[in-house]
Design an enzyme around this catalytic site. Structure first.
Site, mmCIF file in Angstrom:
data_model
loop_
_atom_site.group_PDB
_atom_site.id
_atom_site.type_symbol
_atom_site.label_atom_id
_atom_site.label_comp_id
_atom_site.label_asym_id
_atom_site.label_seq_id
_atom_site.Cartn_x
_atom_site.Cartn_y
_atom_site.Cartn_z
ATOM 1 N N SER A 103 0.817 -1.209 0.000
ATOM 2 C CA SER A 103 0.000 0.000 0.000
ATOM 3 C C SER A 103 0.857 1.269 0.000
ATOM 4 O O SER A 103 1.702 1.450 -0.877
ATOM 5 C CB SER A 103 -0.964 -0.050 1.191
ATOM 6 N N ASP A 226 -9.896 -4.765 -5.119
ATOM 7 C CA ASP A 226 -9.406 -3.779 -4.150
ATOM 8 C C ASP A 226 -10.336 -2.568 -4.143
ATOM 9 O O ASP A 226 -10.424 -1.840 -5.137
ATOM 10 C CB ASP A 226 -7.985 -3.357 -4.522
ATOM 11 N N HIS A 254 -7.924 -5.090 -0.598
ATOM 12 C CA HIS A 254 -6.719 -4.288 -0.399
ATOM 13 C C HIS A 254 -5.675 -5.017 0.443
ATOM 14 O O HIS A 254 -4.478 -4.862 0.224
ATOM 15 C CB HIS A 254 -7.086 -2.960 0.272
#
Length: 273
Positions: A103, A226, A254
């Site tokens: 991320s 996601d 995610h």
């Protein structure tokens, strides 16, 4: 596996833990915004170590047992977090590592790869983004919930568990999520700072270029479900990096949830040979 240890680096304390033999190829795991090292599950780290990798996970500033700053006033930039990663490799006697970043920390991996290229054997960027304008926003089903009262531990726990559920796109194990959050709350110096300061730091980039200047092998992994950073975000990294490999995880949200560990481990072992 070793016990957690605090290292004094760059004027801060960083807590780190290793799995496997130091003589094996090193993998440095860097989790996303606000997430301590235990968000890289012990079992996942152990599986990589069992396949001949020296796995390093650590708490970045403002997470876990590492140095914490006043809420809303982090005294660092993203480039400082990248410098911390390089200094941790020095402290562990690791000349070069395969970097896996999740991320937000895809930006840290980018800085490492461009500005500290001799320290990086390869990059694996999971559920991340180039941050370019025009990429799609979070899907409309992502809830917008006010931050909890950080004096109410139960409310904080519930808030984070529900955030994990929202990002998981259906691949959600409540018992595991709740156990993770409770463990994280128990070991973190200041949980409000952990959930605030990574979003308030200075978001600088590499001094010597961008994704197009990466020379290491790059693997981009992204879930096609996601909801926070939809698939075009990962595709933008793939398109920006010459020769990048691309792995789409069908149905993954995610987070790197357990049903995807087999595919993740197989891809990482192949990429880090």
């Amino acid at each position: 596996m070793t016990t957690e240890k605090l290292y004094r680096l760059n004027g801060v304390e960083l807590c780190a833990e290793t799995f496997g033999a130091p003589a094996d190829p090193a993998i440095l795991l860097i989790h996303g915004a606000g997430a301590s090292m235990i968000w890289w599950d012990d079992r996942l780290c152990g599986r990589l170590a069992e396949h001949g990798r020296y796995v390093i996970r650590y708490d970045q500033r403002d997470t876990g047992r590492s140095t914490s700053y006043p809420v809303g006033a982090p005294q660092y930039a993203m480039s400082d977090l990248a410098a911390d990663a390089a200094a941790l490799l020095d402290a562990l006697g690791v000349e070069q590592a395969h970097v896996i970043a999740q991320s937000m920390s895809g930006g840290i991996a980018l800085i490492l790869g461009v500005d500290h290229p001799d320290r990086v054997a390869s990059l694996t960027i999971v559920s991340s983004s180039t941050g370019d304008e025009g990429l799609p926003p979070p899907v409309p089903t992502m809830p917008r919930v006010e931050a909890p009262d950080f004096g109410d531990r139960a409310a904080v726990e519930e808030y984070v568990v529900r955030a994990i559920e929202a990002e998981a796109a259906g691949q959600f194990d409540e018992a595991s999520a709740r156990a993770l959050v409770r463990a994280d709350l128990a070991r973190t110096r200041d949980y409000e700072a952990a959930m605030t300061n990574h979003y308030a730091m200075t978001f600088d980039g590499p001094r010597h270029g961008g994704f197009g200047e990466l020379t290491q092998p790059v693997l981009v992994i992204h879930g096609d479900a996601d909801p926070l950073l939809p698939l075009p975000h990962g595709a933008a990294i793939r398109d920006a990096v010459p020769g990048a490999r691309w792995l789409v995880m069908p149905g993954m949200g995610h987070g790197l949830s357990e049903p995807y560990w087999d595919a993740f481990v197989a891809a990482v072992l192949e990429h880090t040979r």
